[in-house]
Design a protein around this motif. Structure first.
Motif, PDB file in Angstrom:
ATOM      1  N   ALA A  10       0.738  -1.157   0.024  1.00 46.67           N
ATOM      2  CA  ALA A  10      -0.015  -0.178   0.196  1.00 46.67           C
ATOM      3  C   ALA A  10       0.906   1.244   0.093  1.00 46.67           C
ATOM      4  CB  ALA A  10      -0.857  -0.071   1.346  1.00 46.67           C
ATOM      5  N   THR A  11       0.211   2.522  -0.402  1.00 45.30           N
ATOM      6  CA  THR A  11       0.848   3.358  -0.547  1.00 45.30           C
ATOM      7  C   THR A  11       0.899   4.325   0.858  1.00 45.30           C
ATOM      8  OG1 THR A  11      -0.969   4.796  -1.139  1.00 45.30           O
ATOM      9  CG2 THR A  11       0.391   4.254  -2.951  1.00 45.30           C
ATOM     10  N   THR A  12       1.500   5.361   1.319  1.00 46.40           N
ATOM     11  CA  THR A  12       1.437   5.827   2.638  1.00 46.40           C
ATOM     12  C   THR A  12       0.517   6.853   2.333  1.00 46.40           C
ATOM     13  OG1 THR A  12       3.726   5.670   2.748  1.00 46.40           O
ATOM     14  CG2 THR A  12       2.750   7.443   4.183  1.00 46.40           C
ATOM     15  N   VAL A  13      -0.494   6.930   3.483  1.00 47.25           N
ATOM     16  CA  VAL A  13      -1.659   7.647   3.597  1.00 47.25           C
ATOM     17  C   VAL A  13      -1.458   8.606   4.905  1.00 47.25           C
ATOM     18  CG1 VAL A  13      -3.956   7.878   3.714  1.00 47.25           C
ATOM     19  CG2 VAL A  13      -3.062   5.930   2.293  1.00 47.25           C
ATOM     20  N   CYS A  14      -1.764   9.745   4.827  1.00 44.19           N
ATOM     21  CA  CYS A  14      -1.810  10.587   5.907  1.00 44.19           C
ATOM     22  C   CYS A  14      -3.168  10.402   6.565  1.00 44.19           C
ATOM     23  CB  CYS A  14      -1.450  12.127   5.589  1.00 44.19           C
ATOM     24  SG  CYS A  14       0.285  12.605   4.828  1.00 44.19           S
ATOM     25  N   GLY A  16      -6.412  11.299   8.084  1.00 44.82           N
ATOM     26  CA  GLY A  16      -7.680  12.177   7.589  1.00 44.82           C
ATOM     27  C   GLY A  16      -8.018  11.965   6.124  1.00 44.82           C
ATOM     28  N   ASN A  17      -6.957  11.265   5.246  1.00 44.97           N
ATOM     29  CA  ASN A  17      -7.145  11.485   3.953  1.00 44.97           C
ATOM     30  C   ASN A  17      -7.576   9.922   3.493  1.00 44.97           C
ATOM     31  OD1 ASN A  17      -6.085  13.982   3.506  1.00 44.97           O
ATOM     32  ND2 ASN A  17      -4.025  13.143   3.501  1.00 44.97           N
ATOM     33  N   SER A  18      -8.236  10.082   2.386  1.00 47.01           N
ATOM     34  CA  SER A  18      -8.583   8.643   1.748  1.00 47.01           C
ATOM     35  C   SER A  18      -8.150   8.397   0.197  1.00 47.01           C
ATOM     36  CB  SER A  18      -9.929   8.411   1.876  1.00 47.01           C
ATOM     37  OG  SER A  18     -10.623   9.578   0.887  1.00 47.01           O
ATOM     38  N   ASP A  19      -6.622   8.617   0.179  1.00 48.65           N
ATOM     39  CA  ASP A  19      -5.961   8.490  -1.159  1.00 48.65           C
ATOM     40  C   ASP A  19      -4.864   7.395  -1.265  1.00 48.65           C
ATOM     41  OD1 ASP A  19      -3.856   9.753   0.562  1.00 48.65           O
ATOM     42  OD2 ASP A  19      -3.545  11.294  -0.450  1.00 48.65           O
ATOM     43  N   GLY A  20      -5.288   6.525  -0.279  1.00 45.73           N
ATOM     44  CA  GLY A  20      -4.379   5.373  -0.303  1.00 45.73           C
ATOM     45  C   GLY A  20      -4.721   4.077  -1.264  1.00 45.73           C
ATOM     46  N   ILE A  21      -3.722   3.832  -1.965  1.00 46.50           N
ATOM     47  CA  ILE A  21      -3.989   2.803  -2.881  1.00 46.50           C
ATOM     48  C   ILE A  21      -3.330   1.380  -2.501  1.00 46.50           C
ATOM     49  CG2 ILE A  21      -3.536   2.151  -5.252  1.00 46.50           C
ATOM     50  CD1 ILE A  21      -3.589   5.092  -6.028  1.00 46.50           C
ATOM     51  N   ALA A  22      -3.740   0.054  -2.471  1.00 43.49           N
ATOM     52  CA  ALA A  22      -3.247  -1.092  -2.329  1.00 43.49           C
ATOM     53  C   ALA A  22      -3.338  -1.723  -3.705  1.00 43.49           C
ATOM     54  CB  ALA A  22      -4.153  -1.675  -1.148  1.00 43.49           C
ATOM     55  N   PRO A  51      -1.883  -8.509 -10.914  1.00 42.07           N
ATOM     56  CA  PRO A  51      -2.316  -7.731  -9.947  1.00 42.07           C
ATOM     57  C   PRO A  51      -3.494  -6.802 -10.186  1.00 42.07           C
ATOM     58  CG  PRO A  51      -0.281  -6.834 -10.462  1.00 42.07           C
ATOM     59  CD  PRO A  51      -0.366  -8.168 -11.259  1.00 42.07           C
ATOM     60  N   PHE A  52      -4.131  -6.290  -9.083  1.00 39.38           N
ATOM     61  CA  PHE A  52      -5.199  -5.302  -9.121  1.00 39.38           C
ATOM     62  C   PHE A  52      -5.038  -4.426  -8.160  1.00 39.38           C
ATOM     63  CE2 PHE A  52      -7.088  -8.550  -6.635  1.00 39.38           C
ATOM     64  CZ  PHE A  52      -7.814  -7.530  -5.657  1.00 39.38           C
ATOM     65  N   THR A  53      -5.362  -3.030  -8.399  1.00 36.28           N
ATOM     66  CA  THR A  53      -5.340  -2.084  -7.279  1.00 36.28           C
ATOM     67  C   THR A  53      -6.798  -1.836  -6.649  1.00 36.28           C
ATOM     68  OG1 THR A  53      -5.732  -0.507  -9.187  1.00 36.28           O
ATOM     69  CG2 THR A  53      -3.418  -0.998  -8.424  1.00 36.28           C
ATOM     70  N   ILE A  54      -6.732  -1.366  -5.248  1.00 31.90           N
ATOM     71  CA  ILE A  54      -7.845  -1.013  -4.672  1.00 31.90           C
ATOM     72  C   ILE A  54      -7.579   0.691  -4.152  1.00 31.90           C
ATOM     73  CG2 ILE A  54      -9.239  -1.231  -2.581  1.00 31.90           C
ATOM     74  CD1 ILE A  54      -8.206  -4.181  -2.605  1.00 31.90           C
ATOM     75  N   PRO A  55      -8.099   1.577  -5.076  1.00 29.58           N
ATOM     76  CA  PRO A  55      -8.035   3.039  -4.616  1.00 29.58           C
ATOM     77  C   PRO A  55      -8.761   3.324  -3.395  1.00 29.58           C
ATOM     78  CG  PRO A  55      -9.613   2.908  -6.521  1.00 29.58           C
ATOM     79  CD  PRO A  55      -9.084   1.401  -6.007  1.00 29.58           C
ATOM     80  N   GLY A  56      -8.864   4.706  -2.837  1.00 29.47           N
ATOM     81  CA  GLY A  56      -9.446   5.306  -2.089  1.00 29.47           C
ATOM     82  C   GLY A  56      -9.350   4.672  -0.666  1.00 29.47           C
ATOM     83  N   LEU A  57      -8.155   4.238  -0.160  1.00 34.47           N
ATOM     84  CA  LEU A  57      -8.027   3.747   1.162  1.00 34.47           C
ATOM     85  C   LEU A  57      -7.603   4.914   2.163  1.00 34.47           C
ATOM     86  CD1 LEU A  57      -6.414   0.368   0.590  1.00 34.47           C
ATOM     87  CD2 LEU A  57      -8.765   0.514   1.000  1.00 34.47           C
ATOM     88  N   SER A  58      -8.307   4.627   3.305  1.00 35.74           N
ATOM     89  CA  SER A  58      -8.063   5.753   4.428  1.00 35.74           C
ATOM     90  C   SER A  58      -6.670   5.073   5.265  1.00 35.74           C
ATOM     91  CB  SER A  58      -9.132   6.163   5.531  1.00 35.74           C
ATOM     92  OG  SER A  58      -9.559   4.792   5.856  1.00 35.74           O
ATOM     93  N   ALA A  59      -6.078   6.044   6.034  1.00 36.60           N
ATOM     94  CA  ALA A  59      -5.159   5.729   6.803  1.00 36.60           C
ATOM     95  C   ALA A  59      -5.794   4.655   7.881  1.00 36.60           C
ATOM     96  CB  ALA A  59      -4.705   6.958   7.532  1.00 36.60           C
ATOM     97  N   GLY A  60      -4.789   3.917   8.410  1.00 38.53           N
ATOM     98  CA  GLY A  60      -5.018   2.666   9.290  1.00 38.53           C
ATOM     99  C   GLY A  60      -4.961   1.223   8.304  1.00 38.53           C
ATOM    100  N   ASN A  61      -5.415   0.149   9.535  1.00 46.64           N
ATOM    101  CA  ASN A  61      -5.340  -1.122   8.767  1.00 46.64           C
ATOM    102  C   ASN A  61      -6.841  -1.417   8.297  1.00 46.64           C
ATOM    103  OD1 ASN A  61      -3.028  -1.602   9.858  1.00 46.64           O
ATOM    104  ND2 ASN A  61      -3.656  -1.983  11.891  1.00 46.64           N
ATOM    105  N   HIS A  62      -6.734  -2.004   7.224  1.00 48.00           N
ATOM    106  CA  HIS A  62      -8.108  -2.628   6.669  1.00 48.00           C
ATOM    107  C   HIS A  62      -7.913  -4.192   6.243  1.00 48.00           C
ATOM    108  CE1 HIS A  62      -9.187   1.548   5.613  1.00 48.00           C
ATOM    109  NE2 HIS A  62      -7.895   1.680   5.317  1.00 48.00           N
ATOM    110  N   THR A  63      -9.183  -4.802   6.127  1.00 49.62           N
ATOM    111  CA  THR A  63      -9.171  -6.085   5.888  1.00 49.62           C
ATOM    112  C   THR A  63      -9.860  -6.342   4.643  1.00 49.62           C
ATOM    113  OG1 THR A  63      -9.690  -6.731   8.428  1.00 49.62           O
ATOM    114  CG2 THR A  63     -10.470  -8.285   6.755  1.00 49.62           C
TER     115      THR A  63
END
Length: 70
Positions: A10-14, A16-22, A51-63
């Motif tokens: 995953a990319t680094t996300v600050c 409060g943002n939801s711009d992460g990509i896994a 592989p495929f990408t998942i956009p729009g992830l917020s900071a923190g852990n996701h399942t």
């Protein structure tokens, strides 16, 4: 029965943002795609590449749960 393993980076996300990509890579004895994935128990979303990408992830852990249908 196929053995399926998915790994991701995953990319680094600050905060409060939801711009992460896994980026998820599926390895299996089958094709690995197409299929669906869910993020944190949400609605299934389709993927058609590996592989495929998942956009729009917020900071923190996701399942993320990947289901191979192909």
């Amino acid at each position: 029965e196929c053995t399926v393993t998915a790994s991701g980076t995953a990319t680094t996300v600050c905060a409060g943002n939801s711009d992460g990509i896994a980026t998820i890579n599926v390895t299996s004895s089958g094709a690995g795609f197409p299929g669906t994935y869910t993020v944190d128990g949400g609605s299934p979303q389709p993927y058609n590449t590996n592989p495929f990408t998942i956009p729009g992830l917020s900071a923190g852990n996701h399942t993320i749960v990947v289901t191979v249908t192909g």
